[in-house]
Design an enzyme around this catalytic site. Structure first.
Site, mmCIF file in Angstrom:
data_model
loop_
_atom_site.group_PDB
_atom_site.id
_atom_site.type_symbol
_atom_site.label_atom_id
_atom_site.label_comp_id
_atom_site.label_asym_id
_atom_site.label_seq_id
_atom_site.Cartn_x
_atom_site.Cartn_y
_atom_site.Cartn_z
ATOM 1 N N HIS A 189 -0.620 12.988 5.082
ATOM 2 C CA HIS A 189 0.580 13.040 5.924
ATOM 3 C C HIS A 189 1.809 12.613 5.112
ATOM 4 O O HIS A 189 2.867 13.208 5.206
ATOM 5 C CB HIS A 189 0.372 12.138 7.144
ATOM 6 N N ARG A 190 1.655 11.583 4.280
ATOM 7 C CA ARG A 190 2.787 11.081 3.470
ATOM 8 C C ARG A 190 3.144 12.115 2.391
ATOM 9 O O ARG A 190 4.321 12.394 2.155
ATOM 10 C CB ARG A 190 2.391 9.736 2.846
ATOM 11 N N GLY A 193 0.834 -1.217 0.000
ATOM 12 C CA GLY A 193 0.000 0.000 0.000
ATOM 13 C C GLY A 193 0.857 1.251 0.000
ATOM 14 O O GLY A 193 0.597 2.213 -0.728
ATOM 15 N N ASP A 249 7.872 5.616 8.396
ATOM 16 C CA ASP A 249 7.184 5.010 9.535
ATOM 17 C C ASP A 249 5.991 5.891 9.822
ATOM 18 O O ASP A 249 6.120 7.114 9.932
ATOM 19 C CB ASP A 249 8.080 4.878 10.761
#
Ligand code: IMP
Length: 191
Positions: free
Chosen positions: A176-177, A12, A69
């Site tokens: 966020h990514r 993913g 992470d």
């Protein structure tokens, strides 16, 4: 073409990284594709775990490596599951959604946020870390089929639908990514 290892075994995340990293012009491969060992994530923080994964992949492959992470922090769970997001679901995401929604309903507290810590490591051990946050709330019921992980239960601030229902184009613009990657791209283009 320069090569970059994406230090993940999570399909993913890899799928999201490919278009977001396209502006860098690297040939991307992954720790999964290279069968690199998965290090234990023992740091207890997002940036600490990203650094462990990026350094392990850079040193094992001899190539620059980028690790992510990330996880979901839920106010009703005192900030959990956080770095334990994958373990909280243990592969059963519908079960995890039900537990999260029950906890938020019991506390009448729905705020949540996603964190993404990115670490770029070089084979010589140099590292740089970037952090992206997405604030939002837990949905009262899962919604949508896009994305992965907790996407069906996270509604980002300013929207009325979940990441999963909003779809990849919207998620990739605000997530966020995406925010952590924007910082990485800015730092690399300033070099
Ligand atoms: P990691 O591989 O230890 O960083 O685990 C991150 C876990 O957090 C994933 O397995 C998902 O459960 C969750 N997670 C991280 N980013 C996202 C996202 O963008 N959408 C949904 N779930 C995510």
């Amino acid at each position: 073409m320069r090569q970059l290892v994406i230090a993940t075994h999570n399909p993913g995340k890899l799928k999201e990284f490919r278009p977001l990293l396209a502006p860098l012009g690297y040939a991307l491969t992954s720790a999964g594709e290279l069968s690199l060992p998965e290090p234990e994530e023992t740091a207890g923080t997002f940036p600490g775990n990203a650094r462990i994964k990026a350094l392990a992949a850079a040193q094992a492959s001899g190539l620059p490596a980028l690790a992510d992470d990330s996880g979901l922090s839920v106010a009703a769970l005192g900030g959990g599951p956080g770095v334990y997001s994958a373990r909280y679901a243990a592969g059963d995401y519908p079960g995890a959604f039900a537990r999260l929604i029950a906890a938020c309903a019991a506390a009448d507290e729905w705020r949540a946020r996603f964190t993404c810590a990115l670490c770029l490591a070089q084979p010589d051990g140099a590292t740089a870390t970037y952090i992206g946050l997405a604030h939002g709330r837990i949905a009262p019921a899962p919604e949508g089929v896009g994305g992965f992980g907790y996407d069906p239960v996270f509604i980002p601030d300013g929207y009325t639908q979940t990441y999963a229902a909003l779809g990849a184009a919207v998620k990739d613009a605000i997530s966020h990514r995406a925010q952590a990657i924007a910082q990485l791209l800015a730092a690399l283009s300033a070099r």
